[in-house]
Design a protein around this motif. Structure first.
Motif, mmCIF file in Angstrom:
data_model
loop_
_atom_site.group_PDB
_atom_site.id
_atom_site.type_symbol
_atom_site.label_atom_id
_atom_site.label_comp_id
_atom_site.label_asym_id
_atom_site.label_seq_id
_atom_site.Cartn_x
_atom_site.Cartn_y
_atom_site.Cartn_z
ATOM 1 N N PHE A 427 0.842 -1.198 0.000
ATOM 2 C CA PHE A 427 0.000 0.000 0.000
ATOM 3 C C PHE A 427 0.878 1.249 0.000
ATOM 4 N N ALA A 451 -2.679 0.067 -3.783
ATOM 5 C CA ALA A 451 -1.529 -0.796 -3.534
ATOM 6 C C ALA A 451 -0.869 -1.109 -4.868
ATOM 7 N N TYR A 464 -8.932 -5.882 -4.323
ATOM 8 C CA TYR A 464 -9.133 -5.439 -2.943
ATOM 9 C C TYR A 464 -10.399 -6.064 -2.368
#
Length: 806
Positions: A427, A451, A464
């Protein structure tokens, strides 16, 4: 990497497709290994005479092999090549001997040879004849010579140290020019092949008058050196000979004989001076040594021979040759150390130091060169590879010889590094914090987490998702959601700052590798307050059935604390900053309200002209944008005695006479109260359950607690304490249709409570002295009721009390 050597032998002139050998059987390999390893033949020669059949595992003749064209000067003729296999990389060296077949007949360079021999030539005189040339070797070469007729001459052969044979014609019978001025002989050269082949040359002898001395060379063997690439006309050596004769018979002529054709193309001799000079290109890599046979002839026909041996000195005129035998264009970044990437063959045709080659590659790369033999080396990995540090390498291999000046050759190899999923997503921040204003629209985008993955292609494709967790016992997925592709976080519900002020959760970023790698980041969401709640007035309590009045004595000084308006706002920050303003007043010049604390004080001395009844309207505003407000009405009685207060507030108390319809209305009120009671019980039970559930949620949240301020406040200016204690008393009689109801005043002399809904009249008012002497005695208002009305009223009172308890 394996290295073996195998030898085969085949005769020349075999037809295309002929079998050379079963290489799979000889190498101990299976056919499928040759196919899977992409077996191939590597050779430096541009002409490929042999081919590999992978499916059969055999070597075949690719095109006709002429040993004489392939090996011009050597008796032993061989082809050298390598067989390369990949995955894993292996190579084998194969030597193919080419045996000779009798496919060439002996030939003479000249079809005719002439001699001038004096009739005085002594018996035993020798005359050197031209030697026949047969491109075949061994038994297939020239084995014998025949001379016909043999009346005057015999034929003799002498073996030289180099393995060749000199042919000489020996006079066995004196010549007689008068009998035969010219003699013709036929010299036949015969090989030993099967079938036998031969070649002939005509010898013409002219008989001369007597010349009894033959030429004689000063040396039988001359040695000389020449540098390769010497220019044309360079004199290599000079031969000298002498003849004891005089005059015409002593004049000598030099010529080159018994020499291969390639020598004649490179060297020649001055017939008069005997100087041997260069007429062609000398290449050390083709011929390192030359032997020239020189004949000295006089005019009488006598001859003598000598040999000139010329050594060629090498010059560094050949750059090293770099031949890529096999190479890999792509290698995985997790390849182990010492993995073979490329196999290289290095050749320098020069000799000595000029032919010694050293190779190196550019620095600061994870590769090295390893030599397996003098002419073979391999490029291998020297350390671990990392595609994220370098995805491609341009490797320059440079080979230099040790000649002066040194010659070098370079070749650049491009190697791609394939990716392995060895990097987890990272990230941009170690943690995220974002704000959202309460009362948002569900589905609103809050912010984006991002990220990055240092890998490539599918291994760098990041998705994600929310990690499973809960907020106040509720799954976090009911609060927010995250976009799998973009990482955008959306609000699932509308937030209420008064219920929840902040929460945090984990977002997981996972790449598309196999197996996938992932990392988590903490996200904290802060709820920002909106001014969505108006102020709530805690004191004075606004009741619909009574009038609350604050008493101010006429003797009160300036700044006298009348009362204090207390309000709260469940919002936070500036939305909860409250200010108090006096909106309306009976006499604005008498009172003021503290802007920040809500205290109502006198701003001047009270006089007799001021009205007893003062009505103040106070507005409470918060500091939000836009601001919200609430109003409260404060009744103030300006008087020194209680009867004076009552006389001013009597208009608020309505005296109602008893009438016959009162019972009817009480019965109706009983029915209504009973209905409301049952309804309230059901509603209260439902509300209790709802509040119980809400309390479970509120227990884990940071909801603001509205404090309850008891109606007791200290006078900040030191003028006294306002006590608000309310008492009431009900009195009734059992032997009468009428009863008395007492309404008491507050425990402080500053407060007066009157109920305008009372239906009776005040029967008795204590004297002013009694009120002043007994500050705690209640003010009583008696109502005359009948027994049935009193029973109904009592029943209603208990129902109301029960409702209040619930």
């Amino acid at each position: 990497m394996l290295l073996f050597s195998f030898n085969y032998s085949i005769p020349e002139e075999m037809s295309k497709g002929s079998l050379v050998g079963n290489i799979a059987q000889d190498l101990g390999l299976e056919i499928k290994r040759l196919v899977s390893g992409k077996a191939k033949i590597f050779t430096r020669n541009s002409d490929e005479y042999i081919e590999l059949n992978r499916e059969r595992g055999v070597l075949l003749v690719k095109k006709r092999i002429d040993r004489e064209a392939l090996c011009t000067e050597t008796a032993l003729c061989a082809l050298h090549f390598q067989i390369i296999l990949e995955n894993p990389m292996e190579f084998y060296t194969v030597t193919l001997q080419i045996t000779d077949v009798n496919d060439n007949a002996p030939t003479f360079e000249k079809g005719e040879m002439k001699f001038k021999i004096s009739e005085a030539a002594a018996i035993g005189a020798k005359f050197v004849l031209e030697r026949a040339v047969d491109l075949d070797v061994g038994l297939n070469g020239v084995q014998k010579y025949e001379l016909k007729p043999t009346d005057n001459f015999d034929l003799q052969m002498h073996n030289n140290a180099d393995g060749n044979k000199n042919v000489e014609m020996v006079l066995k019978k004196p010549l007689d020019r008068e009998k035969q001025e010219q003699i013709s002989l036929v010299l036949t050269a015969v090989d030993g092949g099967e079938p036998q082949m031969s070649g002939t040359m005509l010898i013409v002898i002219t008989v001369l008058d007597a010349n009894d001395n033959a030429p004689v060379f000063t040396q039988q063997t001359y040695k000389a050196t020449v540098i390769e690439n010497s220019p044309k006309g360079t004199v290599v050596a000079t031969v000298t000979a002498s003849d004891a004769d005089q005059g015409f018979n002593s004049e000598l002529t030099f010529s080159i004989t018994n020499t291969l054709e390639n020598v004649r193309k490179i060297f020649d001799i001055n017939t008069d001076s005997g100087e041997v000079f260069v007429i062609g290109n000398i290449d050390f890599e083709k011929s390192k040594l030359f032997q020239i046979n020189v004949v000295a002839s006089d005019n009488g026909g006598f001859t003598d021979t000598c040999k000139v041996i010329i050594d060629v000195q090498d010059v560094n005129d050949n750059t090293p040759e770099i031949n890529i035998m096999s190479k890999s264009n792509v290698i995985s970044e997790n390849a182990p150390v010492s993995t073979v990437v490329t196999m290289i063959n290095i050749v320098d045709l020069d000799s000595g130091e000029n032919g010694i080659v050293k190779c190196f590659i550019n620095e600061n790369i994870p590769f090295i060169l390893k030599s397996s033999t003098d002419s073979f080396c391999s490029l291998v990995t020297d350390s671990e590879l990392d595609r994220e540090r370098a995805s491609e390498y341009n490797i320059t291999v440079t080979c230099s010889d040790e000649g002066v000046p040194s010659l070098s050759t370079s070749v650049t190899l491009t190697l791609q590094i394939s990716d392995v999923n060895d990097n987890a997503p990272v990230f941009e921040k170690s943690s995220y914090e974002a704000c959202i204003v309460e009362n948002n629209t569900p589905g609103l985008s809050i912010f984006t987490v991002k990220a990055a993955d240092a890998d490539w292609n599918q291994n760098a494709r990041v998705s994600y998702r929310l990690e499973d967790s809960s907020v106040n016992g509720v799954p976090v997925s009911s609060y927010v959601s995250v976009s799998a592709d973009s990482g955008v976080i959306h609000a699932v519900r509308s937030f209420d700052y008064e219920q929840i002020k902040d929460f945090q959760f984990l977002v997981k970023a996972q790449d598309g590798g196999s197996p996938p790698l992932s990392s988590n980041v903490t996200v904290k969401i802060l709820i920002q307050d909106q001014n969505d709640n108006p102020p709530q007035v805690l004191y004075p309590v606004q009741t619909g059935g009574s009038v609350v009045a604050e008493m101010v004595p006429r003797s009160a000084d300036v700044g006298y604390l009348v009362t204090k308006v207390v309000a709260v706002d469940v919002d936070s920050g500036q939305n909860a900053w409250l200010s108090y303003k006096l909106q309306k007043a009976t006499d604005r010049a008498l009172f003021e309200v503290g802007l920040q604390n809500g205290e109502i004080r006198t701003i001047r001395q009270v006089n007799d002209k001021d009205a007893v009844k003062q009505r103040l309207t106070v507005i409470v505003e918060d500091n939000g944008q836009p601001s919200r407000s609430a109003t409260v009405i404060v009744n103030v009685a300006v008087a020194d005695s209680f009867p004076e207060v009552l006389s001013e507030f009597t208009d608020l108390i309505h005296d109602k006479e008893y009438n016959d319809n009162l019972t009817f209305y009480l019965v109706l009120a009983l029915a209504v109260v009973s209905f409301l009671f049952i309804t309230c019980v059901v509603v209260i039970i439902s509300v209790k359950i709802y509040r119980w559930r809400q309390s479970r949620i509120m227990y884990q949240s940071n909801l603001p607690v509205i404090p309850y301020y008891p109606p007791r406040y200290s006078d900040t200016l030191g003028t006294g304490t306002l006590q608000h204690v309310y008492n009431y008393e009900v009195c009734r009689t059992t032997d009468s249709r009428k009863s008395d109801c007492k309404f008491g005043r507050a425990g402080s002399q500053n407060v007066l409570i009157m109920d305008p809904s009372s239906t009776g009249t005040m029967q008795r008012i204590q004297s002013e002295k009694s009120i002043l002497d007994e500050p705690d005695s209640p003010i009583e208002v008696r109502l005359r009721l009948y027994p049935e009305q009193l029973a109904i009223l009592t029943y209603c009172k208990w129902l109301i009390l029960l409702n209040i308890i619930l």
